[in-house]
Scaffold this active site. Structure first.
Site, PDB file in Angstrom:
ATOM      1  CD  GLU A   1       7.540   3.984   1.794  1.00  0.00           C
ATOM      2  OE1 GLU A   1       6.739   3.959   2.749  1.00  0.00           O
ATOM      3  OE2 GLU A   1       8.100   5.034   1.409  1.00  0.00           O
TER       4      GLU A   1
ATOM      5  CD  GLU B   1      -1.621   1.807   2.801  1.00  0.00           C
ATOM      6  OE1 GLU B   1      -1.013   2.892   2.892  1.00  0.00           O
ATOM      7  OE2 GLU B   1      -2.101   1.199   3.791  1.00  0.00           O
TER       8      GLU B   1
END
Ligand SMILES: [Zn+2]
Length: 992
Positions: free
Chosen positions: A152, A79
């Protein structure tokens, strides 16, 4: 917001094919003034739902079923990562570029237990399609670079980046985000229940990621997850707003071209029912100096029906609302009155983000020994309810709430379209009817019909789904003072062992990879790459402001503001009392007074009867405190504001409720008073770790301005200390507290301190005006002044010890208000620093979940904040260097333009009808008139690099010396470590 009471005419018909999409269904939802289209893309199988209405804040969302196979957090890391860049938009962080350079009113991405959704919204059509275009491309064709995965997700690095002999540590944005999440007792409570109610099902995994499991995720698995689930064939696209369906389809046809239909196995199986309850025990971190007594939570959770079984799930929603939805709920009341715990557990309620719903109820502020008693009490109460039934006023109240919330147009932090999107996905994701929950008239008539057919229907639900349902979990969550220490120790050992097992060459490789990641992060995007993104120009932004209709009058010496706004048949009343005259030592009592006034009985009714009355006649009743400075910064205002909202037909009774509370609120029920006090204490305590940056920012600002000082007194750590003391002292004898509050009430609820603020259309305003006379007639009046004492403000360095695995670092400066010539520059500088400088240094390079700069003119503060931050010293250094970033050639025209667009976007953020009325009142207190707003807008739009640089140099030169305050919320050990390296030491104190 919709402004006409009818649905748009249908422009497509069922069976029709347009731009390759087959129209499956067209349906109107008159109560919401929506015409809905359900469609399917023939070539790929992508499903589309469009809710057409006249709201100009259009919303686009693309969602996929993403069932996780483990707890490595792969859906969550993906995401974050898809939004980095795609082949067509080859930047390093497209999401951040969209965030700052567009007029988006909402841009985000959500990871749920079984789905991932990417929504964007804008009020400007070209901007909307630009955003939707980039978003769809990112999601379907992302680059997913290895560097993005490291940044991330997770990667290893050395504490001294150049020295492979130094300690080996893990970093990554999601990794740190989840470490923060796993420090919160509320989150750990929810996790224990989810894991054990769904054993062996996909929901047993944490889609967000367990910090222990995240490091096991490989880059290949990460890419494979995208290949498997991010296909148009597995997509559900949700559209909302005033753009016609045909325009959307033409756009989508272009976006989906090049894709074929593929088989995606993303079905979600149902949890098989167990025949026996399960008992589980877990722990959460607690500070060393806190007592472990009465810090345990006990929860009982049941697996319920499928979301797609509309009738059962609807009846269950009502039943759960009856049990615990208000203080009049019989299960709520039995648990509180038992005194087995302090208040209801924060996870109490119905959860419908799973395929099968889950209901949880429990107590926090208890001890482990009480667990069997709590379980017994829950079942004994449920048995009694099954035998004697629910009070019919309670049922009517629940049905009224369905009607009220169905009608109300709300937009808090998120667009109204998001609420509808959530409701649609709850059934749509499991191949159910997406519209079924949106049609509230049908919902109400179905409930009434079922209730008429079987007056015992809700008792029967209690029997079947709670008393006889053996698939349940009883979960105990206990405090642990060594929780973080043990984890830190285990982690260090693990990393130490790992390091010892690696060859010199392997260690050198880790150093090299971390180094190349840092270089990747530090290299700016190529100008050609940046040019691929569609852009707005400053000249595209309107030079006008939105004006909120406001009519000001004074009637019987009371100031009345009226806003003629379409509200879909709901009337809003704000009752604001000036509290600036209340002496400093009594100020901390005000929030408690607010809570007690709205939660106790009144006018001869006990709190239970009062709660029923509120549910039956009002949509909501609340009271809060807020303060601000005037636009010249010379004066300030402090208010206690009651808010009540109701359907037009109930206005008189709803206003009577407030009037009864103000004139005859009950302060005599000792147990109830104690329960509400304990609840406030526990809520505030539990919110510290998840909102550490807010608490740190508050504590820092409090030393710089009076409005911020009040904010800290009412909502910060000072309030937590105060309320903890009051809860302890008033446990046995609350006479003193009662006397204080009774006096305080007389000082606050006075005619001469009152402002009334009304929001509705002309019909509603007339009804409100008439009813409001009831309030003014009941209040005391006459002169009663006491001189306010201004507390002494002084800069400081503070470290507040909290049990969290990450830190929250705040630095605040005193800043001028709206009318000051510097205001425009401060607004833009805060955006620029947040967008570029802090984002890059705190988040991207520092690995914190967030870093931001906020300018609050009404509070008189400019603040730097970091969120879930692995660093303290480094972050403070980044803050110290911020003025340099704003000096000279660092401020480029292009970045300035984006910051201007972002600033204007924030000022133009759409508001729901109630908020428009409320904001207009706050502007009135502040003296922020439309002329000043327009002038400020022009100064922002016309800002140049030169003026900005000069203004900020001037600001920081004086601010840094005279008024900077640093407050860090973090683990005590980390605060002491930081002090070893800091020149000015943090004064380390316990939280409470
Ligand atoms: Zn995240």
């Amino acid at each position: 917001m919709p402004s006409e009471n009818k649905c748009p005419a249908a422009t497509l018909t069922t069976g029709e094919i347009l731009h390759g999409f087959r129209v499956l269904r067209v349906e109107q939802l008159p109560d919401r003034r929506i015409t809905a289209y359900e469609m399917e893309h023939e070539k790929t199988g992508a499903k589309v739902l469009h809710l057409h209405c006249d709201d100009r804040e259009n919303l686009y969302a693309i969602g996929f079923r993403t069932p996780p196979g483990d707890s490595t957090g792969v859906p969550h890391i993906l995401e974050h990562s898809v939004l980095a860049g795609s082949e067509k938009f080859p930047l390093k962080d497209v999401f951040n570029e969209l965030l700052k350079g567009t007029l988006q009113t909402f841009i985000n991405a959500f990871t749920y237990p079984d789905k991932t959704i990417y929504p964007v919204a804008s009020q400007v059509h070209t901007d909307f399609f630009n955003l939707a275009c980039v978003y769809t491309d990112l999601v379907l064709r992302p680059m997913l670079l290895k560097e993005t995965f490291y940044q991330e997700g997770h990667h290893m690095e050395f504490t001294d980046p150049d020295d492979p002999q130094s300690d080996l540590v893990l970093s990554g944005i999601v990794y740190n985000e989840m470490k923060g999440a796993y420090s919160s007792s509320d989150r750990l409570m929810g996790k224990a229940i989810q894991e054990n109610i769904f054993p062996g099902n996909i929901y047993a995994h944490d889609a967000g990621g367990d910090p222990e499991a995240i490091p096991q995720l490989t880059y290949e698995q990460f890419k494979a997850f995208h290949r498997t689930f991010y296909s148009p064939s597995n997509a559900r696209i949700f559209l909302y707003g005033d753009i016609p369906a045909a325009d959307h389809l033409a756009f989508l046809a272009g976006m989906l071209s090049g894709f074929e239909k593929i088989d995606v196995e993303s079905s979600i199986s149902s949890q098989k029912k167990r025949q026996k309850p399960v008992y589980v025990r877990g722990a959460y971190p607690l500070s060393k100096e806190e007592t472990t007594e009465r810090k345990t939570a006990v929860n009982c959770a049941w697996l319920l029906a499928e979301n797609t079984d509309f009738e059962t799930s609807l009846l269950l929603k009502i039943t759960c609302g009856l049990l615990v939805g208000s203080s009049a709920g019989p299960l709520y009341k039995a648990l509180i009155d038992s005194r087995l715990g302090e208040d209801l557990s924060p996870v109490t309620g119905l959860e419908d983000d799973f395929k099968q719903m889950v209901f949880t109820v429990g107590l926090r502020g208890t001890d482990a020994d009480n667990a069997p008693l709590i379980e017994e009490l829950i079942f004994e109460t449920l048995r009694k309810i099954y035998e004697s039934g629910f009070d019919s006023a309670l049922i009517e109240g629940a049905i009224h709430q369905v009607e009220f919330h169905g009608k109300e147009i709300t937009r808090g932090a998120m667009p109204y379209g998001i609420a509808l999107m959530d409701a649609a996905y709850h059934t749509w994701l499991y191949d159910g009817d997406p519209l079924i929950g949106l049609n509230f008239s049908r919902v109400i008539s179905l409930v009434r019909k079922k209730w008429e057919e079987n007056p015992k229907i809700f008792q029967d639900m209690v029997k079947k789904w709670f008393l006889e349902n053996q698939h349940r979990v009883i979960s105990l969550l206990e405090p642990s003072k060594t929780y973080n220490e043990e984890r830190d120790k285990a982690f260090k050992q693990k990393m130490g062992a790992l390091k010892a097992s690696l060859s010199t060459e392997e260690l050198e490789n880790i150093r090299k990879e971390a180094d190349s990641l840092r270089r990747f992060q530090a290299t700016p995007d190529a100008p050609e790459a940046a040019a691929t993104l569609p852009r707005l120009n400053i000249s595209d932004l309107p030079r006008t402001i939105d004006i909120i209709p406001t009519d000001k009058t004074i009637r019987n010496d009371i100031k009345i503001l009226q806003h003629d706004i379409f509200t879909n048949g709901i009337a809003y009343l704000d009752i604001a009392f000036d509290v600036a005259h209340i002496p400093d030592d009594l100020q901390p009592y005000l929030p408690l007074l607010a809570k007690l006034m709205t939660g106790m009985g009144a006018a001869g009714l006990d709190y239970e009867a009062m709660a029923k009355r509120i549910a039956l006649k009002a949509g909501g009743l609340s009271c809060h405190l807020t303060a601000g400075a005037t636009t010249d910064g010379r004066h300030n205002w402090q208010k206690m504001i009651f808010q009540v909202e109701s359907l037009y037909r109930n206005v008189e009774e709803a206003v009577k409720i407030v009037s009864d509370i103000l004139a005859a609120g009950d302060l005599s029920h000792r147990e109830r008073m104690y329960d509400l006090t304990a609840e406030r204490k526990n809520d505030l305590h539990a919110s510290v770790v998840p909102s550490g940056h807010v608490f740190a920012g508050r504590a820092a600002a409090a030393m710089l301005s009076l409005p911020a000082y009040r904010d800290e007194q009412w909502h910060g750590r000072t309030q937590l200390r105060f309320i903890s003391r009051i809860a302890e002292e008033s446990k046995a004898d609350n006479r003193e507290l009662r006397e204080k509050l009774t006096d305080l009430r007389k000082m606050v609820f006075r005619r001469e301190r009152l402002t009334l603020n009304m929001t509705a259309d002309a019909e509603g305003l007339a009804i409100l005006s008439e009813a409001a006379a009831m309030i003014t007639g009941q209040l005391g009046g006459g002169e009663e002044k006491c001189a306010p004492e201004i507390p002494l403000l002084s800069p400081a360095y503070l470290g507040i010890a909290i049990p969290a695995q990450v830190s929250y670092v705040a630095k605040a400066f005193k800043a001028p208000s709206y009318a000051d010539p510097l205001a425009a520059s401060l607004f833009i500088a805060a955006k620029l620093l947040s967008n570029d400088y802090l984002y890059k240094h705190i988040r991207v390079q520092g690995g914190a979940y967030g870093g931001m700069c906020q300018y609050e003119p009404a509070g008189g503060i400019l603040a730097f904040l970091s969120y879930r931050d692995p660093h303290i010293v480094r972050t403070l250094q980044v803050y110290n260097d911020a003025p340099n970033f704003l000096a000279g050639e660092m401020v480029k025209r292009e970045n300035l333009e984006k910051a201007i667009i972002g600033t204007i976007g924030a000022l133009d953020k759409p508001m729901d009808p109630a908020t428009r009325g409320y904001v207009s009142m706050i502007r009135d207190f502040t003296g922020l008139d439309d002329g000043l707003r327009l002038n400020l807008r022009h100064r922002i739009l016309d800002m140049t690099e030169k003026v900005l640089v000069e203004d900020m140099a001037r600001f920081f030169t004086t601010a840094e010396k005279s008024s900077s305050v640093v407050v860090v919320y973090g683990e005590e050990r980390r605060l002491r470590e930081a002090n070893a390296a800091l020149e000015t030491k943090l004064n380390v104190e316990p939280l409470a």
